[in-house]
Design a protein around this motif. Structure first.
Motif, mmCIF file in Angstrom:
data_model
loop_
_atom_site.group_PDB
_atom_site.id
_atom_site.type_symbol
_atom_site.label_atom_id
_atom_site.label_comp_id
_atom_site.label_asym_id
_atom_site.label_seq_id
_atom_site.Cartn_x
_atom_site.Cartn_y
_atom_site.Cartn_z
ATOM 1 N N SER A 137 6.619 7.584 -3.814
ATOM 2 C CA SER A 137 6.916 8.916 -4.563
ATOM 3 C C SER A 137 6.134 9.131 -5.534
ATOM 4 O O SER A 137 5.267 10.329 -5.690
ATOM 5 N N ALA A 138 5.551 8.193 -6.403
ATOM 6 C CA ALA A 138 4.503 8.367 -7.360
ATOM 7 C C ALA A 138 3.254 8.705 -7.004
ATOM 8 O O ALA A 138 2.347 9.472 -7.409
ATOM 9 N N LEU A 139 2.864 8.115 -5.588
ATOM 10 C CA LEU A 139 1.775 8.288 -5.082
ATOM 11 C C LEU A 139 1.499 9.565 -4.563
ATOM 12 O O LEU A 139 0.552 10.378 -4.546
ATOM 13 N N GLU A 140 2.553 10.116 -3.939
ATOM 14 C CA GLU A 140 2.974 11.555 -3.255
ATOM 15 C C GLU A 140 2.651 12.515 -4.558
ATOM 16 O O GLU A 140 1.920 13.588 -4.263
ATOM 17 N N ARG A 196 5.594 3.687 -10.763
ATOM 18 C CA ARG A 196 4.726 4.768 -11.264
ATOM 19 C C ARG A 196 3.529 4.667 -10.188
ATOM 20 O O ARG A 196 2.323 5.244 -10.430
ATOM 21 N N GLY A 197 3.340 3.631 -9.140
ATOM 22 C CA GLY A 197 2.306 3.507 -8.188
ATOM 23 C C GLY A 197 1.296 2.624 -8.705
ATOM 24 O O GLY A 197 0.164 2.395 -8.174
ATOM 25 N N GLY A 198 1.431 1.980 -9.834
ATOM 26 C CA GLY A 198 0.479 1.160 -10.363
ATOM 27 C C GLY A 198 0.530 -0.237 -9.503
ATOM 28 O O GLY A 198 1.432 -0.638 -9.051
ATOM 29 N N ILE A 199 -0.781 -0.827 -9.416
ATOM 30 C CA ILE A 199 -0.659 -2.291 -8.674
ATOM 31 C C ILE A 199 -0.362 -3.275 -9.505
ATOM 32 O O ILE A 199 -0.889 -3.828 -10.452
ATOM 33 N N PRO A 233 -3.733 2.958 -6.224
ATOM 34 C CA PRO A 233 -4.668 2.331 -5.074
ATOM 35 C C PRO A 233 -5.527 3.644 -4.564
ATOM 36 O O PRO A 233 -6.678 3.304 -4.501
ATOM 37 N N VAL A 234 -4.847 4.665 -5.129
ATOM 38 C CA VAL A 234 -5.903 6.037 -4.901
ATOM 39 C C VAL A 234 -6.925 5.929 -5.743
ATOM 40 O O VAL A 234 -8.198 6.108 -5.474
ATOM 41 N N GLU A 235 -6.860 5.656 -7.132
ATOM 42 C CA GLU A 235 -7.781 5.609 -8.020
ATOM 43 C C GLU A 235 -8.910 4.475 -7.783
ATOM 44 O O GLU A 235 -9.783 4.943 -8.122
ATOM 45 N N ALA A 236 -8.408 3.427 -7.267
ATOM 46 C CA ALA A 236 -9.145 2.287 -7.027
ATOM 47 C C ALA A 236 -9.722 2.224 -5.657
ATOM 48 O O ALA A 236 -10.379 1.397 -5.275
ATOM 49 N N GLY A 237 -9.693 3.324 -5.027
ATOM 50 C CA GLY A 237 -10.644 3.194 -3.653
ATOM 51 C C GLY A 237 -9.730 2.512 -2.612
ATOM 52 O O GLY A 237 -10.503 2.113 -1.755
ATOM 53 N N ALA A 273 -5.453 1.201 2.346
ATOM 54 C CA ALA A 273 -4.224 -0.070 2.335
ATOM 55 C C ALA A 273 -2.941 0.532 2.335
ATOM 56 O O ALA A 273 -2.043 -0.449 2.366
ATOM 57 N N VAL A 274 -2.871 1.686 2.242
ATOM 58 C CA VAL A 274 -1.589 2.412 2.052
ATOM 59 C C VAL A 274 -1.189 2.959 3.357
ATOM 60 O O VAL A 274 -1.742 3.854 3.780
ATOM 61 N N ALA A 275 0.109 2.488 3.649
ATOM 62 C CA ALA A 275 0.799 2.888 4.930
ATOM 63 C C ALA A 275 1.250 4.270 4.605
ATOM 64 O O ALA A 275 1.952 4.770 3.693
ATOM 65 N N ARG A 276 1.124 5.288 5.895
ATOM 66 C CA ARG A 276 1.667 6.734 5.481
ATOM 67 C C ARG A 276 2.950 6.794 6.214
ATOM 68 O O ARG A 276 3.392 7.931 6.234
ATOM 69 N N ASP A 277 3.186 5.822 7.146
ATOM 70 C CA ASP A 277 4.342 5.878 8.200
ATOM 71 C C ASP A 277 5.588 5.122 7.744
ATOM 72 O O ASP A 277 6.505 4.848 8.508
ATOM 73 N N LYS A 278 5.806 4.929 6.352
ATOM 74 C CA LYS A 278 6.920 4.278 5.994
ATOM 75 C C LYS A 278 7.182 4.513 4.597
ATOM 76 O O LYS A 278 6.531 5.013 3.763
ATOM 77 N N ASP A 279 8.506 4.124 4.063
ATOM 78 C CA ASP A 279 8.714 4.248 2.761
ATOM 79 C C ASP A 279 8.451 3.010 1.954
ATOM 80 O O ASP A 279 8.770 1.715 2.573
#
Length: 821
Positions: free
Chosen positions: A711-714, A538-541, A692-696, A700-706
């Motif tokens: 998918s949840a963050l997207e 779900r993209g949760g930490i 991570p988006v909600e937490a600011g 720290a999240v890479a945009r160039d890899k899977d």
């Protein structure tokens, strides 16, 4: 009905825990689920539960679970046509001391953030609501109309009936004789009923055997630290007590009571509990012990003072049975060290009330890989290897039981089963007057009392400022905390963080597999340190840590003291071979503007390597891995050495630092300084329920890899997941708040209002000694901007606060990234 040869899942135990897990697995669509019970349903520990349901708990997850359970009862009734035993009579929680009133106000504030319907009453109002009560000494009371009590047998039978209607097969009179484990994974359950024996193949098995869970776990070589403790309550003869009587808790007098059959059920948590020491717990159905009225005397006398009519009423029943307690009084949930073997145990205190929530959590965990709620505080993996010690578990559980109704002040430390795990420098800390705390059985310095006085010649020397916070925040406090913060700002602080959990992963597939589970980009040169998170689907930490690339095929992960077992299990569950090397290395953190000078006197190596880099160096005669990272916002390093060098390294650093004004310092100073820098803490500011988006932490999240959770963050480039306390439908972001009154300090859980309406709760807070501000963090609607005003409820008082850009201290991070002048 004949037992099958195989099943998708086998649930062991026919109490509320097992019945709820089986019901929820079936509700999520699992077929071929069987439940086995040695006796008849509920005849272990469920049947004699007093059944109290209090929705207001100390954590949001506990409260969510109980609120979910309350919503489950009508569903069960509709599905089965059976009464689930719910009696929604409301509940009173009394306060007879000023300290308990403060606690009640804090709880009321937390209740607002949970969306609970509650009121704070005077003692007189409580007496009007329940005329049986003597309330002359009652200063306040919480009234929760959603509270009540449950008939345990009716609830379990309704859950079992619901499970059966969804396809679960239930077998009573069936005893577990063995658990089959192959290659570290569960493969089946061996059973007997009378003279017949069966073997059922299954790759999912749930141990929900109450006080017998520890014994069942040992059949697979697994430790489930359940401690059966004798608990007692009585029931009086009828004296026309109405069935609508609310439940009552009187924690200052360690007693609780409710209506039962026209009389009153009275129970309490005594100060001198006893364990039930037996090799065969629950071998017989409906186990009870002989009445022990001398031990119950304090609770009974307290009840008579509160309800004088009890003094004229006879006792007609004494229920003295085993309850499944745990070392910290919380559930034991989750997967064990054997893959596919799960536990749902430790239903002490509020187990019946949260039974529905436990079933929900366990089924989601088993079926989906992670539950909706943050359950680390209940996760079986919160304990380390020491939990297999029966004497440790017993000492902790007895302490937890005996102090169940005590006020627990944030930062308060308990002494049971301590000390256990100690740093090589522990002896030096003790000599310096360290005030120790404990986490995961590690002794850790909170502060050094020897630091309480300002350094000679400092601006505060001879005129130490009084910054003790008001209220609860000032109860467990020392001026030493401030001095340690200022010394770190002006010279240097030396912190012992040996308790850090350290995990190593190596091999030719190490990078590929770590890249999949870490959100950050790890494909960097050896000697690089990366701050990253492990995310769920779900993209949760799920974890927040650093990864150091030691070599092309070797990595070291450093995570929080209490999180190592959890994080290692998460990584292993995703195919990584993890070695826990925590006990192999000491770690001291040298931070501050004079850190370079201090370390330079001990090392001839080049110490000017960059931020987020690691190098092997020598410090005196000690081999050290120096990592240029910080958790306080000052220049410096984490210094790791083999544990046998630990005392030597500490002594060398202390001697070298003395001429520069360095002070040894503790975790309370770290917490103050990390708030000033906006550094997040997992389990407080960030959890499996936050992204991570909600937490600011998007940086720290890479945009160039899977990676897992991408998918949840997207999809979350959509409006992000809603905070449970925010009914507006707006996405949320973690925001920094500065309170108007610097002596009003948040501790976590305080309610936040925006525009006079409930908006959020404080995730963490404290006083920043370098910025002279009271700081708090809370998730607020994403449109919230610096300068916006909110209110924070601190022990019943609403304090104005300003949303502020972060970090408050050294916003450009020059003190971290640049070499000291």
């Amino acid at each position: 009905m004949k037992l099958p040869n195989s099943a998708r899942a086998v649930v062991i135990g026919g109490g509320v825990a097992g019945c709820s897990v089986a019901y929820h697995l079936a509700r999520l669509g699992w077929s071929e689920v069987i439940l086995v019970e040695r006796h008849e349903l509920t005849e272990g520990t469920t049947w004699h539960s007093a059944g109290f349901v209090g929705q207001l708990r100390s954590t949001v997850t506990q409260t969510k679970m109980i609120m979910y359970s309350a919503g489950l009862y009508p569903e069960l009734a509709e599905l089965t046509g059976m009464d689930p035993g719910w009696r929604g009579v409301g509940g009173l929680r009394l306060a007879t001391t000023s300290e308990r009133v403060e606690e009640s106000l804090r709880l009321a504030g937390a209740g607002e953030t949970y969306g609970l319907d509650l009121s704070v009453l005077s003692g007189a109002e409580a007496g009007e609501m329940l005329p049986l009560l003597e309330v002359r000494d009652v200063r306040a009371a919480l009234w929760l109309p959603g509270d009540g009590w449950l008939d345990p047998a009716l609830l379990a039978r309704a859950l079992a009936a619901g499970a059966s209607m969804l396809g679960v097969q239930i077998f009573t009179g069936t005893r577990v004789t063995g658990l089959d484990v192959v290659g570290g994974e569960i493969s089946g359950v061996r059973l007997t009923s009378g003279a017949e024996e069966w073997s059922v193949q299954a790759d999912t098995v749930v141990i929900a055997a109450g006080a017998a869970s520890g014994r069942v776990g040992r059949l697979a070589g697994v430790d489930i630290p359940v401690v059966p403790i004798k608990h007692q309550y009585v029931v009086t003869e009828p004296f026309e007590v109405p069935s609508s009587m609310p439940t009552v808790r009187d924690p200052d007098n360690i007693v609780y009571f409710r209506e039962e059959g026209g009389g009153i059920l009275v129970g309490g948590y005594i100060r001198t509990p006893e364990t039930w020491d037996t090799d065969r717990p629950l071998a017989e159905p409906r186990t009870l012990f002989d009445a022990d009225m001398p031990k119950f005397q304090e609770s009974w006398e307290s009840a008579v003072r509160r309800v004088p009519a009890l003094g004229r009423t006879g006792i007609v029943k004494v229920v003295h049975g085993p309850e499944a307690f745990t070392p910290d009084g919380e559930f034991l949930l989750g997967e064990t060290s054997v893959r596919g073997l799960w536990a749902a145990a430790g239903f002490c205190v509020h187990g019946l009330a949260a039974a529905g929530g436990v079933g929900k959590i366990m089924s989601e965990w088993i079926v989906d890989g992670s539950p909706e709620y943050d359950v680390f505080g209940m996760d079986l993996r919160r304990f380390g290897g020491h939990a297999r010690s029966a004497s440790w578990a017993r000492a902790k559980a007895l302490d937890s039981y005996s102090k169940y109704y005590d006020i627990v002040y944030p930062g308060e430390e308990r002494a049971a089963a301590r000390p256990l795990r100690r740093s090589p420098a522990w002896v030096r800390h003790a000599e310096l007057g360290a005030v120790f705390g404990e986490k995961a059985s590690w002794e850790r310095v909170n502060w050094f009392e020897s630091d309480a006085d300002p350094s000679p010649g400092s601006p505060e020397s001879g005129d130490a400022r009084e910054v003790r916070p008001l209220g609860w925040a000032g109860r467990i406090w020392s001026p030493a905390i401030r001095q340690e913060c200022l010394a770190t700002r002006d010279a240097a602080g030396l912190f012992d963080q040996t308790s850090f959990s350290k995990l190593e992963i190596s091999g030719h597939q190490a990078l590929v597999r770590l890249q999949r589970v870490c959100a950050g980009q790890l494909d960097r040169p050896p000697g690089s340190v990366v701050y990253t998170q492990l995310l769920n689907e779900r993209g949760g930490i799920e974890a927040d840590l650093t990864v150091t690339r030691l070599a092309e095929d070797s990595f070291r992960l450093v995570t929080g003291t209490a999180f190592g077992v959890h994080d290692a299990a998460w990584l292993r569950g995703h195919g990584l071979d993890v070695r826990d090397v925590t006990s192999a290395h000491a770690c001291y953190c040298l931070w501050g503007p004079r850190a370079l000078d201090i370390l330079g006197t001990l090392s001839d190596d080049d110490l000017t390597f960059g931020y987020m880099k690691a190098r092997e160096i020598s410090v005196g005669n000690v081999p050290v891995l120096a990592q240029r990272v910080t958790f306080v916002g000052e220049f410096g390093w984490e210094l790791y050495c083999p544990v046998e060098y630990g005392l030597t390294l500490w002594d060398a650093l202390m001697e070298a630092g003395a001429p520069y004004g360095m002070r040894p310092a503790g975790y309370r100073a770290i917490d103050s300084m990390r708030l000033e820098k906006g550094y997040r803490v997992w389990g407080m500011d960030i959890t499996p329920e936050t992204t991570p988006v909600e937490a600011g932490l998007g940086f720290a999240v890479a945009r160039d890899k899977d990676f897992l959770g991408r998918s949840a963050l997207e999809t979350a480039a959509r409006p992000s997941r809603l905070d449970a306390s925010d009914g507006s439908g707006a996405p949320v972001r973690l925001a920094c708040l500065v309170l108007d009154d610097p002596r009003q300090v948040c501790l976590g859980g305080e309610p936040v209002r925006a525009g006079g309406e409930p908006a959020s709760r404080v995730t963490s807070g404290g006083y920043g000694h370098r910025v002279e501000r009271s700081i708090a963090y809370a998730y607020l609607p994403a449109g919230t901007a610096p300068g916006d005003r909110v209110e924070v409820g601190v022990t019943g008082t609403w304090i104005g606060a300003t949303v502020t850009a972060e970090p408050l201290y050294d916003p450009a991070s020059d003190r971290i990234r640049r070499l000291p002048a």
